[in-house]
Design an enzyme around this catalytic site. Structure first.
Site, short mmCIF file in Angstrom:
data_model
loop_
_atom_site.label_atom_id
_atom_site.label_comp_id
_atom_site.label_asym_id
_atom_site.label_seq_id
_atom_site.Cartn_x
_atom_site.Cartn_y
_atom_site.Cartn_z
N GLY A 214 -1.62 -2.49 -3.27
CA GLY A 214 -1.55 -3.92 -3.04
C GLY A 214 -0.30 -4.29 -2.28
O GLY A 214 0.64 -3.49 -2.15
N CYS A 215 -0.30 -5.49 -1.77
CA CYS A 215 0.82 -5.92 -0.93
C CYS A 215 2.10 -6.10 -1.75
O CYS A 215 3.15 -5.55 -1.41
CB CYS A 215 0.46 -7.19 -0.18
SG CYS A 215 -0.23 -8.51 -1.20
#
Lengths: 341, 341, 341, 341
Positions: A146-147
Site C-alpha cells: 500500500g501507499c
C-alpha cells in the site's frame, strides 16, 4: 528484441492508468491487453485523450496469454481471479491489498470479507523490493504494498533493524487526494477538498495492520505499537509520513543519518536527504526521499519519508517488482525525475 | 453611541489586513489610524482594492490618541514602541511574539535578540482568553498568542488539567501558507508551494518554547516534553494540529470526549466535534474545532484541533482580547461562520 | 555511440531547469555544462534535490566546447553573448525573446532596449517546427517561440492559411503561474495567486508583436489585427488559448475540423481533438492539443489550443529544434505522455 | 423588532447553503424553515458543522408561513411549486433558471422541458437590481439571474446603453468549480479539476439565451450576437468575464472609463476599478468589480467583470432582491468585504 507481454486488469482507476503510462514507455515490455467494465468496447486513448499513443481497446476480460498480469481492482474483487491466472503460467502482481496480509483472519477483521484463497497468502511475496528483493525474484504472486505502508516502512525499517528505537511508533501521514480514487464522492470534489486539511480513519485505517506486520519482521518478531493517523491535504499526488519513535539510548543526529545512508546506499529508488524533503520531489517518480532527524531534547527519532503514492506507492513499485521478476534492470522504465513545478 | 478608537501599527501584512477587515465591521469600535512603511502616503483601499470601504490613509506613525493599539510588526521590531504607547494610556495588543515569553533569556536563545524592555514581560498577559480571561480584562499589555500555540494549547490543556496524560506530547502541525507572511520568497511562490507538503524547522521552531511555557502552567508546573513538527500544506489559511500523548491510565473514548465537552461548554469560540474537523470549517472565523480520540490499543490520546491561523491564530483573537479589555461582549465583531466552499 | 554535447546558460529558472531534466534523459545528447550566477559553485542536484541524478557543477560561464548552447537568460541579457558562441561554431537556441522579432525597432518599442546585434535578426530562424522545419534544420541560431505565441499561432495558422477567416483575431489566453518565473514577487506568492483569476497586460503584452509577425506570414503578408488578452489562473503549468475570428464565408464545423486534421496529420506533437482539450493533457509533454469549432449562429470560428508552457512553450520546443538541427528523430527525448492526475 | 420570516427550499446545494449563511447573520430576517430531500430529519449544523449556529431541522417541505421563500432547486424542479407559494401570499425568489426567460419556447429549446406555468413568465421580474430595482420592489416573483449572466450583463450594459459598441459581443468567461454544484461527478473531483483549465459547452451553454435576452433590452430591442464561451479554472469561487466588442466609433479609454463610473456611481455593489480586478476581491461578497479598457489599435472595447458566483451570482443577489422587495436597506446583511488571502 522480443518484448515481454503484459496486461492490466481494471485499467480505469488511477493506479491502472499510471501502470498503462509507465508500461507504454518501458523498453522491454509490451502492454497487450487492458480491461475495464463500464468502458469495455472503447479505446483507451479515446476515453483518456492524454494517453494519446495508447489506442488499445478496453476489453471485459484479459485477452491472450501475458507474461505478467497486473491486478488493479478494488480490494476483494481481484483475489478470486488469481488462481486461474497463475494456472495459466502468468506472473501476477496485485496492486490491491488482497494478498498483503499473511493472517487470513485480518481480512475478516479489517476488510470485512472472507478471503477466497487463503492458501495463497503464504506464497504471496510482499513486494517491497528494498526488503524482499530475492523473494520477489522467484515469486509467482506479488502483493504490491500500500501507499502509506511503503512510505512508513521504508522510513522506519532502518531504525528498527539497527535497534535504535523502542518497538512503538506514531505515524502521522499526509496524503494527496488521488489515494481516494477516481470514483467521485462529495468529499473528494474540488470544492470540498481544496483549501482544507483533515484527519480521517484515526486508528482504523486498513493500512495499519500491514504496517504492523512488516515492521514486526524488521524488529525480529516484536510486534510494535503503531499509532497511525492519516490526513488528506489538498494536492493530487504524494504522501509524506512523519514518524515519531522513542530512542532506546542516546545517539547523535549524525550517527542516525549515517545509519540511514548506509542502509540505503545501494538502493536506486531511495535517497536519504540532508534537508526535509518535499513530496513534489517525488511527483511522477519511483523515488522515496527519507530524512531522519534526532530530537535530542526529547529523545525522539523523527523520520520524514515521502513518495508519489501512485508510483512508488502503486504502479511504479509494481513495475519495479515486474523488473525483478523478469530479470530486467530494476530501474528500467522508471528513470523519470520529477517534472517541476 | 460613542465608539472606541483603534489603530493598527503595520497594517500591510496578512495579520494587519485581517485586523483592518474585522475592525471595519465591528459595531463598537472605529479604526482611526493605520501605519505602514513602504506604503505610507497611499490609501488602504487603493493598495488593497478588496478593502474598498477602508479609504484610510496609511501613515508612517500612529496618528491621534487611540484606546487600543494593535501591533502587527515582525518579531523584535515592535517591542521598543510599547513603553511609549502604554505611557500615553493606550491599551496595547501585540500580535508579534515579543511579549509572549516570560523568560527574557528565551528571546536571546530562540529569537536571537536581547529584549528591549524585559521589565514588561511579567506584566504582559498571554492573551488566550479561554485560559486567561480575567487577567486579560485588567491588562494594559496583551501578548497575542502564536497561531501554532493557539491550536496546540487549546487541544492539549483539557488533558493536562484533567491529568489524563503523561507530561509529554508530540505535536504534528499542518499550516497553510499565509503563516509564512506576505513578503515574497522562493519557497512561498505558487509554483513552489502548490501540490506539495513538507516539514520544516523540526525541533527548532520558535513557537515551541511558547507551547512549553503555557502547557507547563496547565500541568501545575511540570515542564512537559514537547516534540513540535510543523508542516506546510498547499492552502492559504488554516492550521490543523494533531497531538499525541500517552494516557496515564486507561480511560474510554467517551470519557475523554465528555471531559473536553465540559471543559469548553461555555466557550463561544471552541467547539468539540463528533467527527474529525476540517480546517475549512474555521476559514475566516474565530472558531477552534477540537476532536479528542482515544487509541486504546496503544494507550494514546490523539487530539485534532484546528483554527484559522489569521483569525483565532492572530487578528480575531486580538479582537477577542480587545473585547474583553474594553468590557464588550466577547463575540462582538467575530460572529462570522465560515464561507464555504 | 558518440553523444552530442550541450550546455545551458542560466539553468536556474523554470525553463532552464526543464531543459536540464529533458536533456538528462535524452538518448543522443549529453548535458556537459550549466551556468548560473547566484548559485555558481554549487551542484545542480544539491540546489534542486529532485534532479538527483544531475550532479553537474553550476558554473559562472559555459565550460568547454558544446555542439548546442541553450540560452535561458531573461530577455535582453543573452543577445550580446550570441555572436561569440556562434563564432566558436556552436549552434545556439535562444529561449528568450531576443531573436524572435525581425524588426529591430520592435525591441525598442516593446522591450525598451536597443538590440545589440540587429544583424543577426534576419538570420535567426523562428523555431516553430510545424511551420519552419526546413529553415530550422539549416540554422545556426534559432529563436525559440514564446509560450503564448506557440499556442496562439498553432491554433490560428490553419485557418489563416486556408483563408477561412478575416485578418483579425481575439486571443483570450489563460496561463499557469510558471510563466511568471521563479523570481519571487508578491503577485506570485501562493496566497495571492491561489483561488484567483485575473487579466493582465491587456493590449500591452510583449508576445503580441510576435503573434502578429507570424500570423502575418501565414496570411500572405496581410497584417492581422490581434487583440491579445492574457490571464493568470491558479495552476503551475499550462496555457489554454481561446481564439475567436470571423469566418469569411459559411463553412460547416466538420469542414473546419477536417481542414485542421489534414493540416496537422503528420505532426507528432499536434493533435486535433474531438472534444475541448484540457491543459492537464499536456502537462510535462511537448504536445499541443487543438480544438476548432464553428459558432454558426454568429459566423465565428473558435479555436481552443493548449500546451505546457514550459515544454512545448519553452524547453521541449527547444529540444525539438535541437533534434531537427542535429538531424535526430524529432521526437527523441520528448515522448513523455502526461502524468495525471 | 419584528423580523421577517424566510425559508429555503433545498438548502443542501452550494447556493442554498450560502443563502442560509447570509440569512443567519441578516439583522432583519429570521431563517425559519429549510428543506432538503435526502437529508430530511437531520439538523443543518450536524450535516454541515461549519454552520454551527444553524441548528434548524432539515424538513421535507417548507414549514409554516414565511414572508419570503427562496427556491434553490435544480432547474425544472421548482417551477411547479411556485403557484402554490404565491397563493399563500409568500414572495418567491427563484435561484434556478425557471423564470428567467420570457419566451416559453426557449425552455423547450435550451432546457429540454415544457414550462409548467408559462403564465408566470411575464410577471416574473429578472432580478438584476442594478437594472430593475423598481420592478423588483413591487414583485411577487423574482427570477434570480444566473452567475455568468450577472457578470456579463453588468459588464456590457453601460456600453450598450451608451451606444458605444456594435450589437455583437464575445464573452470569454472563467468560472470556479462551485458553479458545477455539490453533486459529485468525475469531472469535478479534485484530481481531475486541479491544475487544469478547459472550455466547455461552447455555444451551447444555457446561460447564453439569458444574456442575449437582457442585452437585447439594453440595446433597445436590437438582438445582439453573443458568442459565449465558458471555461473552468481550478478555484472554488469566482467568475471573471472578459467581454470583447467592436467600438462603433473612436472613443478614448478615459471617456469609456468615465461612462462606466457614471453609470454605476450610485451602486453599492458595483465598483469600476482603475486596474484589472481579481476574482478574489469578490470572494464571499456581493460585489461586482468592472474594468473597461479600450484597445484603440483594434477598435475594440474590452470589459473585465468579476463576481463571486455564489454571492452576487446567486445567494447574495437573492438577498439583495429580498431587501428591495421588503423595503429594507439594499445592503443589509451583505456588507462583508472579501476575506483574503
Amino acid at each position: 528484441m522480443k518484448k515481454y507481454k503484459t496486461g492490466i486488469i481494471n485499467v480505469t482507476g488511477y493506479a491502472g492508468l499510471e501502470l498503462a503510462r509507465i508500461l507504454e514507455s518501458h523498453p522491454s515490455v509490451e502492454l497487450c491487453s487492458v480491461t475495464g467494465r463500464s468502458l469495455a468496447g472503447k479505446k483507451l486513448s479515446d476515453v483518456f485523450p492524454y494517453l494519446h499513443r495508447l489506442d488499445l481497446p478496453i476489453t471485459e476480460n484479459l485477452e491472450g496469454q501475458v507474461d505478467v498480469a497486473f491486478l488493479a481492482l478494488p480490494h476483494k474483487e481481484g483475489a478470486a481471479l488469481v488462481p486461474a491466472l497463475l494456472e495459466k503460467g502468468m506472473r501476477v502482481i496485485d496492486i490491491s491489498a488482497d494478498f498483503r496480509l499473511k493472517d487470513p483472519a485480518l481480512y475478516q477483521a479489517w476488510y470485512g470479507f472472507e478471503h477466497p484463497c487463503p492458501g495463497l497468502l503464504e506464497e504471496a511475496v510482499y513486494g517491497l523490493p528494498e526488503l524482499k528483493r530475492k523473494d520477489i525474484a522467484g515469486a509467482r504472486l506479488v502483493a504490491n504494498p500500500g501507499c502509506y505502508p511503503t512510505s512508513a516502512i521504508l522510513g522506519l525499517v532502518p531504525a528498527f533493524k539497527s535497534d535504535l528505537i523502542e518497538p512503538s511508533a506514531i505515524i502521522d501521514a499526509k496524503s494527496g487526494l488521488s489515494g481516494s480514487g477516481r470514483t467521485p464522492t462529495v468529499k473528494t470534489i474540488f470544492c470540498e477538498a481544496d483549501e482544507d486539511v483533515c484527519a480521517y480513519s484515526i486508528g482504523t485505517h486498513r493500512h495499519q495492520p500491514e504496517i504492523v506486520q512488516e515492521l514486526c519482521r524488521a524488529s525480529r518478531g516484536v510486534i510494535p505499537r503503531v499509532t497511525f493517523c492519516p490526513h488528506l491535504v489538498p494536492m493530487s499526488r504524494g504522501i509524506l509520513s512523519t514518524a515519531y519513535a522513542r530512542l532506546k539510548q542516546p545517539v547523535t543526529d549524525e550517527e542516525v543519518k549515517e545509519i540511514y545512508r548506509q542502509f540505503y546506499k545501494d538502493e536506486p529508488f531511495v535517497k536519504v536527504t540532508a534537508e526535509p524533503p518535499h513530496t513534489r520531489y517525488t511527483r511522477g517518480t519511483n523515488m522515496c526521499f527519507i530524512y531522519p532527524v534526532v530530537d535530542a531534547l526529547n529523545e525522539q527519532l523523527i523520520v520524514i519519508s515521502c513518495i508519489d503514492n501512485l508510483v512508488k506507492g502503486a504502479a511504479g513499485q509494481a513495475v519495479q517488482n515486474m523488473n525483478i521478476m523478469l530479470g530486467l534492470a530494476e530501474t528500467e522504465g522508471l528513470e523519470a525525475m520529477a517534472t517541476l513545478p
